[in-house]
Design a protein around this motif. Structure first.
Motif, PDB file in Angstrom:
ATOM      1  N   LEU A  94      31.691   5.163  40.796  1.00 59.72           N
ATOM      2  CA  LEU A  94      31.435   6.224  41.773  1.00 59.72           C
ATOM      3  C   LEU A  94      29.968   6.231  42.188  1.00 59.72           C
ATOM      4  O   LEU A  94      29.645   6.233  43.388  1.00 59.72           O
ATOM      5  CB  LEU A  94      31.838   7.574  41.165  1.00 59.72           C
ATOM      6  N   ALA A 152      28.429   5.103  45.829  1.00 61.68           N
ATOM      7  CA  ALA A 152      27.633   6.077  46.583  1.00 61.68           C
ATOM      8  C   ALA A 152      26.281   5.484  46.964  1.00 61.68           C
ATOM      9  O   ALA A 152      25.821   5.627  48.107  1.00 61.68           O
ATOM     10  CB  ALA A 152      27.445   7.349  45.764  1.00 61.68           C
ATOM     11  N   VAL A 198      32.639   8.398  50.066  1.00 65.33           N
ATOM     12  CA  VAL A 198      32.591   9.657  50.811  1.00 65.33           C
ATOM     13  C   VAL A 198      31.272  10.383  50.527  1.00 65.33           C
ATOM     14  O   VAL A 198      30.588  10.847  51.448  1.00 65.33           O
ATOM     15  CB  VAL A 198      33.790  10.559  50.454  1.00 65.33           C
ATOM     16  N   ILE A 199      30.914  10.466  49.257  1.00 65.90           N
ATOM     17  CA  ILE A 199      29.672  11.151  48.880  1.00 65.90           C
ATOM     18  C   ILE A 199      28.466  10.456  49.521  1.00 65.90           C
ATOM     19  O   ILE A 199      27.565  11.113  50.063  1.00 65.90           O
ATOM     20  CB  ILE A 199      29.526  11.184  47.349  1.00 65.90           C
ATOM     21  N   GLY A 208      36.180   5.503  53.160  1.00 68.07           N
ATOM     22  CA  GLY A 208      35.478   6.682  52.661  1.00 68.07           C
ATOM     23  C   GLY A 208      34.558   7.308  53.700  1.00 68.07           C
ATOM     24  O   GLY A 208      34.675   8.499  54.013  1.00 68.07           O
ATOM     25  N   ILE A 219      39.912   4.896  43.079  1.00 69.62           N
ATOM     26  CA  ILE A 219      39.634   6.325  43.330  1.00 69.62           C
ATOM     27  C   ILE A 219      38.134   6.594  43.257  1.00 69.62           C
ATOM     28  O   ILE A 219      37.553   7.272  44.115  1.00 69.62           O
ATOM     29  CB  ILE A 219      40.393   7.202  42.324  1.00 69.62           C
ATOM     30  N   ALA A 220      37.481   6.050  42.226  1.00 74.91           N
ATOM     31  CA  ALA A 220      36.043   6.253  42.066  1.00 74.91           C
ATOM     32  C   ALA A 220      35.278   5.677  43.245  1.00 74.91           C
ATOM     33  O   ALA A 220      34.336   6.298  43.765  1.00 74.91           O
ATOM     34  CB  ALA A 220      35.569   5.601  40.766  1.00 74.91           C
ATOM     35  N   GLN A 221      35.667   4.493  43.682  1.00 71.69           N
ATOM     36  CA  GLN A 221      34.985   3.841  44.806  1.00 71.69           C
ATOM     37  C   GLN A 221      35.142   4.650  46.094  1.00 71.69           C
ATOM     38  O   GLN A 221      34.187   4.791  46.869  1.00 71.69           O
ATOM     39  CB  GLN A 221      35.545   2.428  44.976  1.00 71.69           C
ATOM     40  N   LEU A 222      36.326   5.193  46.316  1.00 74.76           N
ATOM     41  CA  LEU A 222      36.551   5.978  47.531  1.00 74.76           C
ATOM     42  C   LEU A 222      35.748   7.278  47.498  1.00 74.76           C
ATOM     43  O   LEU A 222      35.107   7.649  48.493  1.00 74.76           O
ATOM     44  CB  LEU A 222      38.044   6.279  47.700  1.00 74.76           C
ATOM     45  N   ILE A 223      35.771   7.962  46.357  1.00 70.47           N
ATOM     46  CA  ILE A 223      34.995   9.200  46.235  1.00 70.47           C
ATOM     47  C   ILE A 223      33.508   8.917  46.408  1.00 70.47           C
ATOM     48  O   ILE A 223      32.790   9.637  47.117  1.00 70.47           O
ATOM     49  CB  ILE A 223      35.256   9.876  44.874  1.00 70.47           C
ATOM     50  N   GLY A 224      33.028   7.863  45.771  1.00 62.88           N
ATOM     51  CA  GLY A 224      31.616   7.501  45.899  1.00 62.88           C
ATOM     52  C   GLY A 224      31.234   7.196  47.331  1.00 62.88           C
ATOM     53  O   GLY A 224      30.148   7.577  47.788  1.00 62.88           O
ATOM     54  N   ALA A 268      36.912   0.604  50.635  1.00 62.56           N
ATOM     55  CA  ALA A 268      36.251   1.879  50.351  1.00 62.56           C
ATOM     56  C   ALA A 268      35.049   2.092  51.248  1.00 62.56           C
ATOM     57  O   ALA A 268      34.790   3.217  51.694  1.00 62.56           O
ATOM     58  CB  ALA A 268      35.825   1.942  48.883  1.00 62.56           C
TER      59      ALA A 268
END
Length: 241
Positions: free
Chosen positions: A12, A16, A97-98, A194, A90-95, A190
Motif C-alpha cells: 500500500l 502510494a 487511490v491514496i 486507482g 487490494i493493497a495496490q489499488l488502495i495505495g 492499479a
C-alpha cells in the motif's frame, strides 16, 4: 502485525509513493500554471522511472511488486499464493487511490486554474494517442510483457537485493520512451484504475469525464502481459530459486 499484514502495508505504502511521484510529474508537465509545464514526454518517463525506484525501495518488505500484473505472474509461478496475490491487489489499488488524492492536494490550485479537462484526467490515468481498443490492448500487453519478463529475469538471476529498485527504474524509463507513445504505458492495472477512481470521486473543478469506456484496456492488457511473461519465463529464462 503479522507477516502478511506487514506485506499488505508495504504494498500500500509503496504504491502510494509510486503514484505520488509518478502522478506528480505528469501534473507538473501537464497543468498550465505549473513551473514544469511543457517539459515534455521524456520528463514524464524519467519521472515515472524514479517514482518506481522510490516505490520499490520503500516496499522492500513485500518485494516491491506494486503492480497486479507482477503479483499475478508471481502467483502463476508459485512464488506467492493466490490469497496473497488478491491481498496485494487490494493493497495496490488502495495505495494508488491514496497517492492520487495526495497529488490532487499538492496541485489543488493548479487543477482549479487548468481549463482543459483532458489535461486534468491525464494526471490520473492513461489514454490512447489513437483510440483503437484492440490495438491499444496489444500495446499494453507488449509493454507489460517486457516489464514483467525482464523483472523476472533479474530477480531470479541473482541480482543483489540492494540493486533491485535500480534496474526496475531504468526498465520503466526504457519502456516509456520506446513503447509509451501509443497509450501512455499504464503497464500496471492499479496505477491506472486507482487514480481513475480518485478522479471520479474528487471534487475537481471542471474535470469532465473519467473515460470509463477506455478504463478496461489498462487493466486487462497488463494482466494478459503479466500472465504471458510468467509462462514464457518458464522456458526462456534460466530461473534460479
Amino acid at each position: 502485525m503479522d507477516g502478511i499484514g506487514v506485506n499488505f502495508l508495504s504494498e500500500l505504502v509503496g504504491t502510494a509513493m509510486l503514484i505520488i511521484l509518478g502522478g506528480g510529474v505528469v501534473a507538473a508537465v501537464s497543468l498550465t500554471k505549473s513551473k514544469g509545464f511543457g517539459a515534455g514526454f521524456l520528463m514524464v518517463t524519467i519521472g515515472w522511472g524514479f517514482a518506481v525506484f522510490a516505490g520499490v525501495t520503500v516496499s522492500y518488505s513485500s518485494g516491491g511488486q506494486l503492480n497486479p500484473a507482477v503479483s499475478l505472474a508471481l502467483a502463476l509461478l508459485g512464488k506467492i499464493t493466490v490469497g496473497e496475490m488478491f491481498l496485494y491487489w487490494i493493497a495496490q489499488l488502495i495505495g494508488a487511490v491514496i497517492g492520487a488524492v495526495i497529488v490532487w492536494l499538492a496541485y489543488k490550485l493548479h487543477f482549479d486554474e487548468e481549463p482543459d479537462p483532458a489535461a486534468k484526467l491525464g494526471v490520473f490515468s492513461t489514454g490512447p494517442a489513437i483510440r483503437s481498443y484492440g490495438w491499444n490492448l496489444v500495446t499494453e500487453v507488449i509493454g507489460t510483457f517486457v516489464l514483467v519478463f525482464v523483472v523476472l529475469a533479474f530477480t531470479n538471476g541473482g541480482t543483489p537485493k540492494e540493486l533491485g529498485a535500480v534496474p526496475v527504474a531504468f526498465l520503466v524509463i526504457a519502456i516509456g520512451v520506446s513503447l509509451g507513445g501509443p497509450t501512455g504505458y499504464a503497464i500496471n492495472p492499479a496505477r491506472d484504475l486507482g487514480p481513475r477512481l480518485a478522479h471520479a470521486f474528487l471534487p475537481i473543478k471542471g474535470k469532465g469525464s473519467s473515460d470509463w469506456s477506455y478504463a478496461w484496456v489498462p487493466v486487462v492488457g497488463p494482466l494478459i502481459g503479466g500472465a504471458l511473461a510468467a509462462g514464457a519465463s518458464t522456458f526462456l529464462l534460466p530461473i534460479v530459486s
